[in-house]
Design a protein around this motif. Structure first.
Motif, PDB file in Angstrom:
ATOM      1  N   GLN A   8      14.831 -13.328  36.441  1.00 47.49           N
ATOM      2  CA  GLN A   8      15.040 -12.272  37.563  1.00 47.49           C
ATOM      3  C   GLN A   8      15.896 -12.636  38.519  1.00 47.49           C
ATOM      4  N   LEU A   9      15.494 -13.859  39.102  1.00 47.58           N
ATOM      5  CA  LEU A   9      16.234 -14.337  40.269  1.00 47.58           C
ATOM      6  C   LEU A   9      17.625 -14.710  39.880  1.00 47.58           C
ATOM      7  N   ALA A  36      23.833  -9.554  40.890  1.00 49.56           N
ATOM      8  CA  ALA A  36      23.940  -8.176  41.575  1.00 49.56           C
ATOM      9  C   ALA A  36      24.183  -8.456  42.892  1.00 49.56           C
ATOM     10  N   ALA A  37      23.572  -9.100  43.710  1.00 53.85           N
ATOM     11  CA  ALA A  37      23.920  -9.175  45.226  1.00 53.85           C
ATOM     12  C   ALA A  37      25.224  -9.703  45.306  1.00 53.85           C
ATOM     13  N   ALA A  38      25.672 -10.842  44.678  1.00 57.64           N
ATOM     14  CA  ALA A  38      27.056 -11.355  44.867  1.00 57.64           C
ATOM     15  C   ALA A  38      27.876 -10.156  44.380  1.00 57.64           C
ATOM     16  N   TRP A  39      27.856  -9.432  43.419  1.00 60.22           N
ATOM     17  CA  TRP A  39      28.751  -8.559  42.828  1.00 60.22           C
ATOM     18  C   TRP A  39      28.980  -7.405  43.949  1.00 60.22           C
ATOM     19  N   VAL A  40      27.979  -6.705  44.634  1.00 58.26           N
ATOM     20  CA  VAL A  40      27.878  -5.699  45.828  1.00 58.26           C
ATOM     21  C   VAL A  40      28.459  -6.473  46.877  1.00 58.26           C
ATOM     22  N   PRO A  71      21.977  -4.128  53.442  1.00 56.84           N
ATOM     23  CA  PRO A  71      21.162  -3.382  52.713  1.00 56.84           C
ATOM     24  C   PRO A  71      21.313  -3.111  51.045  1.00 56.84           C
ATOM     25  N   LEU A  72      22.497  -2.595  51.115  1.00 63.28           N
ATOM     26  CA  LEU A  72      22.886  -2.006  49.635  1.00 63.28           C
ATOM     27  C   LEU A  72      22.779  -3.467  48.650  1.00 63.28           C
ATOM     28  N   ALA A  73      23.395  -4.579  49.296  1.00 57.94           N
ATOM     29  CA  ALA A  73      23.445  -5.661  48.302  1.00 57.94           C
ATOM     30  C   ALA A  73      21.840  -6.128  47.973  1.00 57.94           C
ATOM     31  N   LEU A  74      21.089  -5.971  48.978  1.00 62.43           N
ATOM     32  CA  LEU A  74      19.541  -6.604  48.961  1.00 62.43           C
ATOM     33  C   LEU A  74      19.038  -5.573  47.924  1.00 62.43           C
ATOM     34  N   ILE A  75      19.287  -4.397  48.043  1.00 62.38           N
ATOM     35  CA  ILE A  75      18.684  -3.168  47.141  1.00 62.38           C
ATOM     36  C   ILE A  75      19.182  -3.512  45.683  1.00 62.38           C
ATOM     37  N   ALA A  76      20.399  -3.719  45.556  1.00 61.42           N
ATOM     38  CA  ALA A  76      20.874  -4.021  44.345  1.00 61.42           C
ATOM     39  C   ALA A  76      20.387  -5.335  43.707  1.00 61.42           C
ATOM     40  N   ALA A  77      20.240  -6.104  44.417  1.00 64.78           N
ATOM     41  CA  ALA A  77      19.445  -7.421  43.900  1.00 64.78           C
ATOM     42  C   ALA A  77      18.011  -6.948  43.428  1.00 64.78           C
ATOM     43  N   ALA A  78      17.332  -6.290  44.637  1.00 61.41           N
ATOM     44  CA  ALA A  78      15.698  -6.073  44.148  1.00 61.41           C
ATOM     45  C   ALA A  78      15.665  -5.118  42.824  1.00 61.41           C
ATOM     46  N   ALA A  79      16.817  -4.032  42.839  1.00 62.48           N
ATOM     47  CA  ALA A  79      16.576  -3.633  41.676  1.00 62.48           C
ATOM     48  C   ALA A  79      16.943  -4.286  40.314  1.00 62.48           C
ATOM     49  N   ALA A  80      17.975  -4.968  40.397  1.00 62.10           N
ATOM     50  CA  ALA A  80      18.323  -5.633  39.110  1.00 62.10           C
ATOM     51  C   ALA A  80      17.215  -6.677  38.637  1.00 62.10           C
ATOM     52  N   GLY A  81      16.543  -7.424  39.492  1.00 61.98           N
ATOM     53  CA  GLY A  81      15.442  -8.215  39.643  1.00 61.98           C
ATOM     54  C   GLY A  81      14.293  -7.225  38.974  1.00 61.98           C
ATOM     55  N   PHE A 118      10.763  -8.977  44.125  1.00 65.98           N
ATOM     56  CA  PHE A 118      10.663 -10.067  44.992  1.00 65.98           C
ATOM     57  C   PHE A 118      11.575 -11.169  44.347  1.00 65.98           C
ATOM     58  N   ALA A 119      11.447 -11.410  43.143  1.00 68.24           N
ATOM     59  CA  ALA A 119      12.386 -12.390  42.630  1.00 68.24           C
ATOM     60  C   ALA A 119      13.755 -12.148  42.685  1.00 68.24           C
ATOM     61  N   GLY A 120      13.973 -10.820  42.405  1.00 66.33           N
ATOM     62  CA  GLY A 120      15.735 -10.414  42.708  1.00 66.33           C
ATOM     63  C   GLY A 120      16.122 -10.656  43.996  1.00 66.33           C
ATOM     64  N   LEU A 121      15.257 -10.407  44.968  1.00 63.90           N
ATOM     65  CA  LEU A 121      15.571 -10.521  46.418  1.00 63.90           C
ATOM     66  C   LEU A 121      15.746 -12.127  46.680  1.00 63.90           C
TER      67      LEU A 121
END
Lengths: 319, 348
Positions: free
Chosen positions: B84-85, B91-95, B108-118, B246-249
């Motif tokens: 998940q991480l 996801a975060a890097a891409w955004v 925030p958008l990059a964080l949300i993307a990472a959280a959503a992906a994880g 949490f893991a995605g973040l």
């Protein structure tokens, strides 16, 4: 490359990649059949790979061609001893078996790399000078089609792996020991009532899984990578777990699954040279074993269900 | 001795035994443990630079620990934090590099993307558990490798065969000149604040909301929770999804803070598996996770100083961490020992 040549290249290579998975998956079958989940197979393979390469490097000059067998024997013994960490924690100390398996993975990798750095002063060993070489079986190799397919490029470890599968099947299904092993994994209290020493059976099973995991690691390192570093074993242990589940906790099933995953590994590594296969992105072949296992567990490809008591410590007198 | 004291003593005793065994290993291997541990100490607290980097290392550990701990509280073992991480990282890097936005929206958008992906990656396991009764441990293990290979393939595709994505835009970066200046050019970034906020969030969800009460109830006893009218399946899926968030973040911390890109990996980062150790040591409580992450993050970063300063391979610290996991997991035997000890004292 003609279709036949392609087959003659792919099938022996698939068997080669499947061999370590077969050993390790059979080890997993023993452990799980006795009711102990062993996530630590990856770590046990790493330890086996390290021991195999170490013995091969240090004693190669002394024993010559016999070195590989001594190296594998050493890996079997050390693997069994190392698995005692898991056995003591999971069986006697009632630790969560998954957690203790994770710890085995961390410990196996850390100890092996630590020792490599201590002994060789760098993170990677030299290449071994006595690897396991392929050979052709006389007479059998001359059989049309099947000769070049199965008997021209044979590794002795592969023959051993098939022998281990047959032995495991016989032991688990045809001997009193095997009956006790399965009983302990399905209903430990009933087994205990009948006078079977549950913890002793589980200790033996975990040590068998350690021995076979070590053997798998040593076979992998001595046939495929020829050296040892932190990345020598990268997921083969988990793939062996996948093979065990996909094979429904049965030795012959595990063999079939391991062969299939070996094929997937071969195609993902050598696929770029093979017509048709090169059209498929390697990533699909890399994730295939894992995705198939998930699908098998979800019941899309025949229902796979674990031994009933697997994962639970047995506490005498507790209902 | 009360239960509370014993619960506190088990991790502490485990750490002490772990460090002692680590010293013995060094001694047997011909290294000097005193030199080793002092190198470890300076590697962690030596100067403002190492302190900055230690905090940076603790950041993803907190989030990985929260992910494991949150799932544990609902009776689930999320061993797939690693995967998940990795997905969150990508996801975060891409955004971070593909779009250009003002900082207040971009981060925030990059964080949300990472959280959503994880969260999505963990949702798969939760869904399969709820619908098909598939054990989440095996599914998440399989998803770890799936994530690793898929992320690598996507990075290769995005970069036409390259090894790492473009660097993220400044507007998505969690780094700051201020933090860099006060820590002598370390790669400390604002992620630690996000991690601490998530600790508070976990505490809030579990202790202050009805949903959190339900999640814990399912963790204690599924049958009782079901009988009380709670949907066990819904809570299992939700718990895994939040855990994956949490893991995605945690992955986002690496993408937006430490590395500023996503690169192809030959193997796992190890953060996800160390997260299990963090959660275990912290008894799956939010505050405990901070404690566990601080310990393991410090050890992990400090160990990098050991080869240079003392000539000891840094893997010694991984050995110590693995041993601590063993001892905490075998808490039963430590409890028995402690109880015998306290009984003896009472007898005197």
């Amino acid at each position: 490359m003609s279709f036949l040549e392609m087959l003659y290249f792919i099938i022996p290579s698939a068997i080669l990649y499947a061999t370590p998975l077969i050993f390790t998956a059979i080890g997993g079958v023993f452990s799980e059949r006795s009711g102990v989940v062993n996530i630590g197979l990856e770590g046990l393979m790493i330890v086996g790979a390290f021991v195999g390469i170490y013995v091969n490097l240090e004693y190669g000059a002394q024993f010559g061609a016999a070195t590989v067998w001594i190296a594998m024997l050493a890996a079997v013994v050390i693997g069994a001893i190392f698995s005692l960490f898991h056995a003591v924690a999971a069986i006697s100390f009632r630790a969560d078996q998954t957690v203790s398996g994770v710890a085995i993975n961390l410990l196996g990798l850390a100890v092996s790399v630590f020792l490599v750095k201590m002994i060789y002063g760098k993170g990677q060993t030299d290449m071994i000078s006595h690897p396991i070489n392929r050979f052709a079986i006389p007479y059998l190799k001359d059989i049309p089609f099947f000769g070049p397919l199965l008997f021209r490029d044979v590794y002795s470890t592969s023959i051993l792996a098939f022998a281990v599968v047959i032995a495991a099947w016989f032991i688990i299904y045809k001997t009193p020991f095997g009956l006790r092993l399965r009983a302990v994994g399905e209903h430990p209290m009933a087994a205990d009532t009948m006078g079977v020493n549950v913890n002793k059976m589980r200790y033996i099973a975990v040590m068998i899984s350690g021995a076979l995991g070590g053997l798998g690691g040593a076979a992998y390192a001595q046939t495929i990578t020829h050296d040892f570093s932190h990345a020598t074993i990268a997921g083969q242990g988990f793939m062996a777990i996948a093979a065990m589940i996909f094979g429904k906790w049965h030795p012959v099933g595990a063999l079939g699954a391991a062969l299939f995953f070996g094929l997937a590994q071969t195609l993902s590594i050598a696929g770029s040279q093979i017509p048709y296969v090169q059209e498929i992105p390697a990533v699909y072949l890399q994730i295939l074993p894992y995705v198939l296992t998930i699908l098998a567990l979800a019941g899309f490809i025949g229902k796979a269900s674990a031994p009933k008591a697997s994962g639970q410590p047995y506490i005498k007198g507790k209902r | 001795m009360s239960n509370r004291v014993i619960n506190l003593l088990v991790p502490i005793i485990s750490i002490i035994i772990g460090l002692i065994v680590g010293a013995l290993v060094m001694l047997v291997s011909g290294y000097d443990p005193v030199e080793g541990y002092s190198a470890l100490w300076t590697g962690i607290f030596g100067d403002s630079y190492t302190i900055g980097n230690t905090i940076r290392q603790i950041t993803p550990y907190i989030l990985a620990g929260l992910a494991v701990a949150f799932a544990f509280r609902t009776g689930l073992f999320n061993i797939g934090v690693e995967g998940q991480l990795i997905i969150g990282w990508l996801a975060a890097a891409w955004v971070g590099y593909a779009i250009e936005l003002p900082k207040v929206i971009h981060i925030p958008l990059a964080l949300i993307a990472a959280a959503a992906a994880g969260a999505f990656w963990a949702f798969i396991a939760g869904f399969l558990k709820a619908k098909f009764k598939v054990h989440e441990v095996i599914v998440t293990i399989m998803l770890n490798y799936t994530a690793l290979y898929i992320a690598n393939a996507i990075i290769r595709n995005l970069t036409d065969g390259g090894f790492k994505t473009e660097r993220i835009h400044e507007s998505a970066s969690l780094r700051s000149d201020f933090l860099r200046d006060i820590t002598d050019n370390s790669s400390l970034h604002y992620g630690i604040i996000i991690a601490l906020l998530m600790v508070a969030l976990m505490w809030f969800i579990l202790e202050k909301t009805t949903r959190g009460y339900e999640l814990k109830a399912v963790g204690f006893n599924q049958n009782a929770a079901d009988y009380a009218g709670m949907s066990v399946n819904k809570n299992i899926i939700l718990a895994m999804t939040i855990s994956g968030m949490f893991a995605g973040l945690g992955g986002a911390m690496e993408a937006l803070g430490t590395f500023q890109n996503a690169s192809i990996k030959a193997g796992f980062t190890g953060i996800g598996f160390d997260g299990i150790a963090v959660a275990l040591l912290g008894a799956n409580t939010p505050l405990g996770v901070i404690f566990g992450a601080s310990l393991f993050g410090s050890l992990k970063y400090g160990s990098l100083n050991m080869p240079n300063a003392a000539g000891i391979p840094e893997e010694i610290v991984s050995i110590i961490i693995a041993l601590i996991i063993f001892f905490v997991a075998s808490g039963y035997i430590i409890r028995v020992g402690l109880q015998k000890l306290s009984k003896k004292k009472e007898g005197q």
